[in-house]
Write a protein that holds these residues in place. Structure first.
Motif, PDB file in Angstrom:
ATOM      1  N   LEU A 203       0.812  -1.213   0.000  1.00  0.00           N
ATOM      2  CA  LEU A 203       0.000   0.000   0.000  1.00  0.00           C
ATOM      3  C   LEU A 203       0.849   1.268   0.000  1.00  0.00           C
ATOM      4  CD1 LEU A 203      -2.785  -1.032   2.549  1.00  0.00           C
ATOM      5  CD2 LEU A 203      -3.001  -0.846   0.053  1.00  0.00           C
ATOM      6  N   SER A 204       2.016   1.218   0.637  1.00  0.00           N
ATOM      7  CA  SER A 204       2.854   2.413   0.730  1.00  0.00           C
ATOM      8  C   SER A 204       3.809   2.570  -0.437  1.00  0.00           C
ATOM      9  CB  SER A 204       3.654   2.394   2.038  1.00  0.00           C
ATOM     10  OG  SER A 204       4.516   1.254   2.077  1.00  0.00           O
ATOM     11  N   SER A 205       3.842   1.579  -1.328  1.00  0.00           N
ATOM     12  CA  SER A 205       4.713   1.652  -2.499  1.00  0.00           C
ATOM     13  C   SER A 205       3.978   2.327  -3.663  1.00  0.00           C
ATOM     14  CB  SER A 205       5.164   0.253  -2.922  1.00  0.00           C
ATOM     15  OG  SER A 205       5.861   0.299  -4.155  1.00  0.00           O
ATOM     16  N   PRO A 206       4.609   3.302  -4.314  1.00  0.00           N
ATOM     17  CA  PRO A 206       3.945   3.962  -5.458  1.00  0.00           C
ATOM     18  C   PRO A 206       3.599   2.988  -6.581  1.00  0.00           C
ATOM     19  CG  PRO A 206       5.848   5.233  -4.718  1.00  0.00           C
ATOM     20  CD  PRO A 206       5.897   3.930  -3.999  1.00  0.00           C
ATOM     21  N   LYS A 207       4.401   1.928  -6.730  1.00  0.00           N
ATOM     22  CA  LYS A 207       4.163   0.948  -7.787  1.00  0.00           C
ATOM     23  C   LYS A 207       3.380  -0.270  -7.299  1.00  0.00           C
ATOM     24  CE  LYS A 207       8.337   2.215 -10.350  1.00  0.00           C
ATOM     25  NZ  LYS A 207       9.605   1.707 -10.957  1.00  0.00           N
ATOM     26  N   GLY A 253       7.091   3.699  10.094  1.00  0.00           N
ATOM     27  CA  GLY A 253       8.328   4.318  10.564  1.00  0.00           C
ATOM     28  C   GLY A 253       9.496   4.045   9.638  1.00  0.00           C
ATOM     29  N   PHE A 254       9.568   2.805   9.135  1.00  0.00           N
ATOM     30  CA  PHE A 254      10.651   2.461   8.215  1.00  0.00           C
ATOM     31  C   PHE A 254      10.533   3.255   6.916  1.00  0.00           C
ATOM     32  CE2 PHE A 254      13.176   0.143   5.240  1.00  0.00           C
ATOM     33  CZ  PHE A 254      14.148  -0.509   5.983  1.00  0.00           C
ATOM     34  N   ARG A 255       9.333   3.439   6.443  1.00  0.00           N
ATOM     35  CA  ARG A 255       9.116   4.116   5.164  1.00  0.00           C
ATOM     36  C   ARG A 255       9.412   5.610   5.250  1.00  0.00           C
ATOM     37  NH1 ARG A 255       8.667   2.937  -0.124  1.00  0.00           N
ATOM     38  NH2 ARG A 255       7.175   1.231   0.259  1.00  0.00           N
ATOM     39  N   TYR A 256       9.040   6.253   6.362  1.00  0.00           N
ATOM     40  CA  TYR A 256       9.102   7.709   6.418  1.00  0.00           C
ATOM     41  C   TYR A 256      10.044   8.248   7.501  1.00  0.00           C
ATOM     42  CZ  TYR A 256       4.852   7.073   3.677  1.00  0.00           C
ATOM     43  OH  TYR A 256       3.947   6.684   2.722  1.00  0.00           O
ATOM     44  N   LEU A 257      10.197   7.533   8.619  1.00  0.00           N
ATOM     45  CA  LEU A 257      10.905   8.100   9.756  1.00  0.00           C
ATOM     46  C   LEU A 257      12.418   8.091   9.570  1.00  0.00           C
ATOM     47  CD1 LEU A 257      10.370   9.345  12.507  1.00  0.00           C
ATOM     48  CD2 LEU A 257      10.527   7.065  13.521  1.00  0.00           C
ATOM     49  N   LYS A 258      12.961   7.090   8.866  1.00  0.00           N
ATOM     50  CA  LYS A 258      14.411   6.968   8.740  1.00  0.00           C
ATOM     51  C   LYS A 258      15.023   8.206   8.094  1.00  0.00           C
ATOM     52  CE  LYS A 258      18.018   4.013   6.795  1.00  0.00           C
ATOM     53  NZ  LYS A 258      18.336   2.768   6.047  1.00  0.00           N
ATOM     54  N   ASN A 259      14.462   8.657   6.985  1.00  0.00           N
ATOM     55  CA  ASN A 259      15.003   9.836   6.298  1.00  0.00           C
ATOM     56  C   ASN A 259      14.798  11.107   7.107  1.00  0.00           C
ATOM     57  OD1 ASN A 259      15.832   8.304   4.082  1.00  0.00           O
ATOM     58  ND2 ASN A 259      13.862   8.548   3.028  1.00  0.00           N
ATOM     59  N   HIS A 260      13.657  11.214   7.782  1.00  0.00           N
ATOM     60  CA  HIS A 260      13.396  12.408   8.585  1.00  0.00           C
ATOM     61  C   HIS A 260      14.335  12.478   9.794  1.00  0.00           C
ATOM     62  CE1 HIS A 260       9.958  13.901   6.376  1.00  0.00           C
ATOM     63  NE2 HIS A 260       9.387  12.709   6.397  1.00  0.00           N
TER      64      HIS A 260
END
Length: 360
Positions: A203-207, A253-260
């Motif tokens: 669901l969180s993957s654009p593809k 968290g893995f998808r968005y928090l690591k880069n932030h």
């Protein structure tokens, strides 16, 4: 789990497979031996000898697991000397934390409750102090490969299979059915978190595709959260709910928090330990607090438990922060010869490769 599980799990980087496995073994055996000595000081003081048995080995392996969790944060950016010193200091802080909790607060929380939170916080504060300017953008060799990803997935499967026994080993065996209940609860939580992690990854993957890195890390979140809250779980649906929530928190968290975390706080978390162990560990702590309060008939006992439970996690976080700062300042000295940015995440900086040697 300590040798094979974490060892293969750290092999996902294209040019860091030798170091991920080899340094994991080095740190695991050093940390285990040091933990046996530190845990045996009390026995040595009163009896004149350090008692070594199966129980002491299990306790020492738990301490080593906390050090291995922290290594995932700084993986690829340190040398073996850094890792050994880091393991010695972290195990010392972990054992000190247990002694202080038992002495000052008169509580003996499960090691499962502390090792994930202590290891994650320790690693994050350490990587913040050891921050490199080159980590603002991805390192040149910090890449994921197909073959290395397969070995890393093998480590994930190994951890997934044996996590129920990992959680049950420190459960009180005097109460009939408690160990079996811990095994079943952990398995249910792991199963639900695996399904949830796959669904959220798509669901969180654009593809609309599954990310293998998500699967490797996030399907273990349920085992982490349930291990922290295992003493308060009495029904299957409780374990499954905790596993589902942990997988949601870990995957997002893995998808968005690591880069932030890198951009906002300059914390380069190589293996996303915050999402895999830190957040699920805190979630499990909160779940245990709510479940234990629900089961208390006496309001006074419930308030007392809540105070001690909150004090325990605050004390653990504070000591892990303090030990992380001390360790980071020590490892920042140039005498330890940290690897240059261009040699980070590269096995050739530490291992011999005869077929790549230049012949004169």
């Amino acid at each position: 789990m300590v040798i094979l599980g974490f060892g293969f799990l750290w092999t996902f980087l294209v040019r860091y497979g030798f170091s991920g496995t080899g340094f994991n073994l080095l740190v695991a055996v050093v940390a285990t031996q040091w933990a046996i000595i530190l845990n045996g000081i009390d026995s040595w003081y009163y009896r004149g000898k350090i008692m070594i048995n199966l129980r002491s080995l299990v306790d020492a392996e738990m301490c080593a697991a906390s050090a291995l969790i922290s290594i995932g944060v700084v993986l690829g950016k340190t040398n073996p000397v850094h890792l050994v010193l880091m393991a010695l200091l972290e195990v010392s802080g972990f054992v000190l934390n247990e002694w202080l909790l038992h002495t000052l607060l008169k509580v003996s929380p499960l090691k499962d409750m502390r090792l994930h939170i202590f290891g994650a916080i320790f690693g994050l504060i350490l990587t913040w102090i050891l921050h490199r300017n080159g980590s603002q953008k991805q390192f040149e060799k910090e890449k994921f490969g197909r073959k290395t990803g397969l070995f890393s997935m093998l480590g994930t499967i190994f951890l997934w299979m044996f996590w129920p026994s990992f959680n049950s080993v420190l459960v009180d065996g005097n109460t009939p059915g408690r160990k079996l209940g811990a095994v079943c609860s952990t398995y249910l939580a792991l199963a639900v978190s695996a399904v949830t992690a796959v669904a959220l990854s798509v669901l969180s993957s654009p593809k609309g595709k599954v990310s293998l890195i998500h699967i490797q890390s996030c399907i273990l979140a349920g085992g982490v959260a349930v291990g922290v809250s295992i003493s308060g779980i009495h029904q299957p649906w409780e374990a499954m709910t905790i596993g589902f929530t942990a997988a949601v928190v870990s995957t997002i968290g893995f998808r968005y928090l690591k880069n932030h975390m890198l951009l906002a706080f300059q914390c380069h978390d190589t293996c996303a330990i915050l999402s895999t162990h830190g957040l699920p560990g805190l979630l499990g702590w909160l779940a245990q607090l709510l479940l234990q309060i629900r089961d208390c008939d006496d309001h006074t006992m419930a308030i007392q438990f809540a105070v001690f439970h909150i004090s325990t996690v605050l004390f653990t976080v504070s000591l892990s922060l303090a030990m992380g700062v001390i360790t980071g300042l020590l490892l920042k000295w140039n005498i330890w010869r940290p690897p240059q940015d261009r040699k980070c995440f590269d096995d050739q900086a530490f291992w011999e490769f005869p077929h790549l040697a230049v012949r004169k």
